[in-house]
Design a protein around this motif. Structure first.
Motif, mmCIF file in Angstrom:
data_model
loop_
_atom_site.group_PDB
_atom_site.id
_atom_site.type_symbol
_atom_site.label_atom_id
_atom_site.label_comp_id
_atom_site.label_asym_id
_atom_site.label_seq_id
_atom_site.Cartn_x
_atom_site.Cartn_y
_atom_site.Cartn_z
ATOM 1 N N TYR A 179 11.937 -2.436 8.511
ATOM 2 C CA TYR A 179 10.887 -1.584 7.952
ATOM 3 C C TYR A 179 11.287 -1.092 6.561
ATOM 4 O O TYR A 179 10.507 -1.171 5.596
ATOM 5 N N ASN A 180 12.503 -0.566 6.446
ATOM 6 C CA ASN A 180 12.920 0.007 5.163
ATOM 7 C C ASN A 180 13.136 -1.062 4.107
ATOM 8 O O ASN A 180 12.862 -0.847 2.923
ATOM 9 N N ILE A 181 13.642 -2.225 4.531
ATOM 10 C CA ILE A 181 13.798 -3.332 3.579
ATOM 11 C C ILE A 181 12.430 -3.735 3.029
ATOM 12 O O ILE A 181 12.247 -3.861 1.810
ATOM 13 N N ALA A 182 11.460 -3.931 3.938
ATOM 14 C CA ALA A 182 10.112 -4.299 3.491
ATOM 15 C C ALA A 182 9.518 -3.196 2.618
ATOM 16 O O ALA A 182 8.875 -3.470 1.596
ATOM 17 N N LYS A 183 9.759 -1.953 3.026
ATOM 18 C CA LYS A 183 9.193 -0.809 2.302
ATOM 19 C C LYS A 183 9.672 -0.766 0.849
ATOM 20 O O LYS A 183 8.849 -0.694 -0.079
ATOM 21 N N PHE A 184 10.980 -0.841 0.640
ATOM 22 C CA PHE A 184 11.499 -0.719 -0.719
ATOM 23 C C PHE A 184 11.372 -2.023 -1.511
ATOM 24 O O PHE A 184 11.051 -1.999 -2.698
ATOM 25 N N LEU A 185 11.615 -3.155 -0.852
ATOM 26 C CA LEU A 185 11.501 -4.434 -1.551
ATOM 27 C C LEU A 185 10.065 -4.669 -2.021
ATOM 28 O O LEU A 185 9.827 -4.999 -3.196
ATOM 29 N N VAL A 186 9.107 -4.487 -1.117
ATOM 30 C CA VAL A 186 7.702 -4.703 -1.487
ATOM 31 C C VAL A 186 7.252 -3.660 -2.502
ATOM 32 O O VAL A 186 6.509 -3.973 -3.441
ATOM 33 N N PHE A 187 7.713 -2.407 -2.346
ATOM 34 C CA PHE A 187 7.341 -1.381 -3.329
ATOM 35 C C PHE A 187 7.836 -1.749 -4.722
ATOM 36 O O PHE A 187 7.082 -1.656 -5.702
ATOM 37 N N GLU A 188 9.101 -2.154 -4.813
ATOM 38 C CA GLU A 188 9.662 -2.499 -6.123
ATOM 39 C C GLU A 188 8.899 -3.664 -6.752
ATOM 40 O O GLU A 188 8.542 -3.622 -7.933
ATOM 41 N N ARG A 189 8.651 -4.716 -5.957
ATOM 42 C CA ARG A 189 7.985 -5.896 -6.503
ATOM 43 C C ARG A 189 6.497 -5.635 -6.760
ATOM 44 O O ARG A 189 5.923 -6.142 -7.729
ATOM 45 N N ALA A 190 5.854 -4.851 -5.881
ATOM 46 C CA ALA A 190 4.448 -4.509 -6.108
ATOM 47 C C ALA A 190 4.305 -3.655 -7.371
ATOM 48 O O ALA A 190 3.367 -3.856 -8.162
ATOM 49 N N SER A 191 5.236 -2.717 -7.563
ATOM 50 C CA SER A 191 5.205 -1.890 -8.773
ATOM 51 C C SER A 191 5.315 -2.761 -10.022
ATOM 52 O O SER A 191 4.583 -2.548 -11.007
ATOM 53 N N GLU A 192 6.233 -3.713 -9.989
ATOM 54 C CA GLU A 192 6.377 -4.630 -11.129
ATOM 55 C C GLU A 192 5.063 -5.349 -11.420
ATOM 56 O O GLU A 192 4.634 -5.458 -12.576
ATOM 57 N N LEU A 193 4.435 -5.854 -10.345
ATOM 58 C CA LEU A 193 3.187 -6.591 -10.507
ATOM 59 C C LEU A 193 2.086 -5.695 -11.076
ATOM 60 O O LEU A 193 1.419 -6.057 -12.058
ATOM 61 N N TYR A 194 1.899 -4.541 -10.467
ATOM 62 C CA TYR A 194 0.798 -3.673 -10.896
ATOM 63 C C TYR A 194 1.029 -3.134 -12.308
ATOM 64 O O TYR A 194 0.077 -3.029 -13.091
ATOM 65 N N PHE A 195 2.282 -2.799 -12.637
ATOM 66 C CA PHE A 195 2.551 -2.321 -14.002
ATOM 67 C C PHE A 195 2.390 -3.445 -15.026
ATOM 68 O O PHE A 195 2.014 -3.200 -16.168
ATOM 69 N N SER A 196 2.659 -4.685 -14.602
ATOM 70 C CA SER A 196 2.486 -5.819 -15.530
ATOM 71 C C SER A 196 1.013 -6.051 -15.855
ATOM 72 O O SER A 196 0.680 -6.640 -16.897
ATOM 73 N N LEU A 197 0.125 -5.615 -14.965
ATOM 74 C CA LEU A 197 -1.316 -5.780 -15.181
ATOM 75 C C LEU A 197 -1.926 -4.596 -15.926
ATOM 76 O O LEU A 197 -3.087 -4.654 -16.338
ATOM 77 N N ALA A 198 -1.147 -3.524 -16.086
ATOM 78 C CA ALA A 198 -1.635 -2.303 -16.734
ATOM 79 C C ALA A 198 -1.160 -2.253 -18.190
ATOM 80 O O ALA A 198 -0.315 -3.056 -18.609
ATOM 81 N N PRO A 199 -1.682 -1.327 -18.966
ATOM 82 C CA PRO A 199 -1.161 -1.118 -20.328
ATOM 83 C C PRO A 199 0.316 -0.723 -20.274
ATOM 84 O O PRO A 199 0.842 -0.391 -19.200
ATOM 85 N N PRO A 200 1.021 -0.746 -21.394
ATOM 86 C CA PRO A 200 2.443 -0.372 -21.404
ATOM 87 C C PRO A 200 2.680 0.963 -20.702
ATOM 88 O O PRO A 200 1.900 1.910 -20.833
ATOM 89 N N LYS A 201 3.765 0.995 -19.951
ATOM 90 C CA LYS A 201 4.036 2.138 -19.076
ATOM 91 C C LYS A 201 4.109 3.456 -19.833
ATOM 92 O O LYS A 201 3.632 4.492 -19.360
ATOM 93 N N ASP A 202 4.703 3.426 -21.050
ATOM 94 C CA ASP A 202 4.869 4.679 -21.786
ATOM 95 C C ASP A 202 3.567 5.194 -22.382
ATOM 96 O O ASP A 202 3.532 6.285 -22.961
ATOM 97 N N THR A 203 2.476 4.418 -22.246
ATOM 98 C CA THR A 203 1.172 4.882 -22.729
ATOM 99 C C THR A 203 0.285 5.381 -21.596
ATOM 100 O O THR A 203 -0.802 5.899 -21.844
ATOM 101 N N LEU A 204 0.744 5.219 -20.356
ATOM 102 C CA LEU A 204 -0.076 5.607 -19.204
ATOM 103 C C LEU A 204 -0.013 7.116 -18.962
ATOM 104 O O LEU A 204 1.023 7.756 -19.169
ATOM 105 N N SER A 205 -1.116 7.663 -18.504
ATOM 106 C CA SER A 205 -1.154 9.078 -18.138
ATOM 107 C C SER A 205 -0.422 9.288 -16.819
ATOM 108 O O SER A 205 -0.160 8.334 -16.075
ATOM 109 N N GLN A 206 -0.109 10.558 -16.529
ATOM 110 C CA GLN A 206 0.559 10.863 -15.267
ATOM 111 C C GLN A 206 -0.327 10.480 -14.082
ATOM 112 O O GLN A 206 0.161 10.020 -13.049
#
Length: 307
Positions: A179-206
């Motif tokens: 559970y924890n492996i899937a939780k953190f591994l998928v979170f890390e990789r999903a975050s990479e994917l979703y941030f890659s589809l968004a504007p640059p991270k330092d320009t995003l609002s909170q």
């Protein structure tokens, strides 16, 4: 790149642990009514055979609405402690592996870093969680067993000894580590994917950052729920089933797994998808917000493809 990595102090790790404790404790305890229904479905599928909504109604009609809060105390305390180890430990082990391997090597094998960090953190968290989870399951499965956390814990300790708290340790590892492996591994990789589809991270609002954290957490929670569901069902069963004379915990697990079968091991999955998807999303959202509020050092991000 390696000399740009943040250097954590003990205070930073304490803040990571505190944020994890609040995130896990608050979300798990808020889901107690759903967890009560899920556990009842797993333990008595022929009695609670009308799905999540029908089972809610049955419990309220027969036992009152208060029955849906059974196990609240051990859930709040147990998962607060677990959250401190889970999130704080993940940061500790991720930093350890990166420092040990070197940043460039860690970047090439980042999936392995995520997996190893999550597994090691969860092992320690489970040692702390197991007695309280055993108490919670006993209270939910046997409503007349005791009145609350202290009564349930004390009765198990007095009548069955310390070892009884860890009768479910093997299945809890089988459940929580994947559970924890899937939780953190998928979170890390999903975050990479979703941030890659968004504007640059330092320009995003909170608000945008929190939304991506929540979406990544939801993705991770759904994956983690499916991966760990069979072991979750076994854990519920093993804490209610007495071992035969001379039978080992592993032997009991094999016996219960055979009785359940493939389909039976996924009993309660729709309910658990709702519960785990929601709470995992909220955990990462709360964790991200609290880290900022507490002034935590930035979390290490590993660039590169990884494998």
């Amino acid at each position: 790149m390696s000399n740009q990595l943040p250097q954590y102090s003990y205070s930073d790790y304490a803040k990571f642990a505190l944020a994890g404790a609040i995130g896990c404790g608050s979300t798990h305890s808020s889901m107690v009514p759903i967890d009560v229904v899920k556990t009842r479905i797993q333990l008595e599928p022929t009695v609670y055979n009308k799905g999540m909504v029908g089972s809610f109604r049955k419990i309220i009609a027969e036992e009152g609405a208060g029955a849906l809060l059974t196990g609240f105390g051990p859930t709040l305390l147990g998962y607060s402690i677990q959250g401190a180890f889970k999130f704080g430990g993940y940061e500790v082990f991720k930093k350890f592996f990166i420092d040990t391997l070197g940043y460039d090597t860690a970047a090439r094998y980042k999936n392995s870093v995520y997996i190893g960090s999550a597994a090691a953190a969860e092992f320690l968290a489970d040692i702390a969680l197991c007695p309280l989870e055993a108490t919670r399951i006993r209270l939910v499965s046997q409503p007349t067993f005791a009145n609350g956390l202290v009564g349930g814990f004390s009765r198990i300790l007095k009548e069955e000894g310390v070892g009884s708290f860890y009768s479910g340790f093997t299945p809890i590892l089988f459940k929580q580590i994947p559970y924890n492996i899937a939780k953190f591994l998928v979170f890390e990789r999903a975050s990479e994917l979703y941030f890659s589809l968004a504007p640059p991270k330092d320009t995003l609002s909170q608000t945008s950052l929190t939304a991506i954290n929540l979406l990544s957490g939801l993705t991770a929670g759904l994956a983690a729920a499916i991966v760990s569901q069979p072991a979750d069902t076994l854990l519920s069963k093993v804490n209610k089933t007495s071992k035969a004379p001379g039978q080992s915990t592993v032997g009991l697990l094999f016996q219960l797994a055979k009785q359940l079968g493939f389909v039976g091991s996924f009993a309660g999955l729709p309910t658990r998808l709702v519960m785990v998807g929601t709470l995992t999303s909220l955990q990462f959202g709360i964790y991200g917000q609290l880290k900022k509020s507490l002034g935590c050092a930035p979390t290490i991000e590993i660039a590169g493809g990884g494998h």
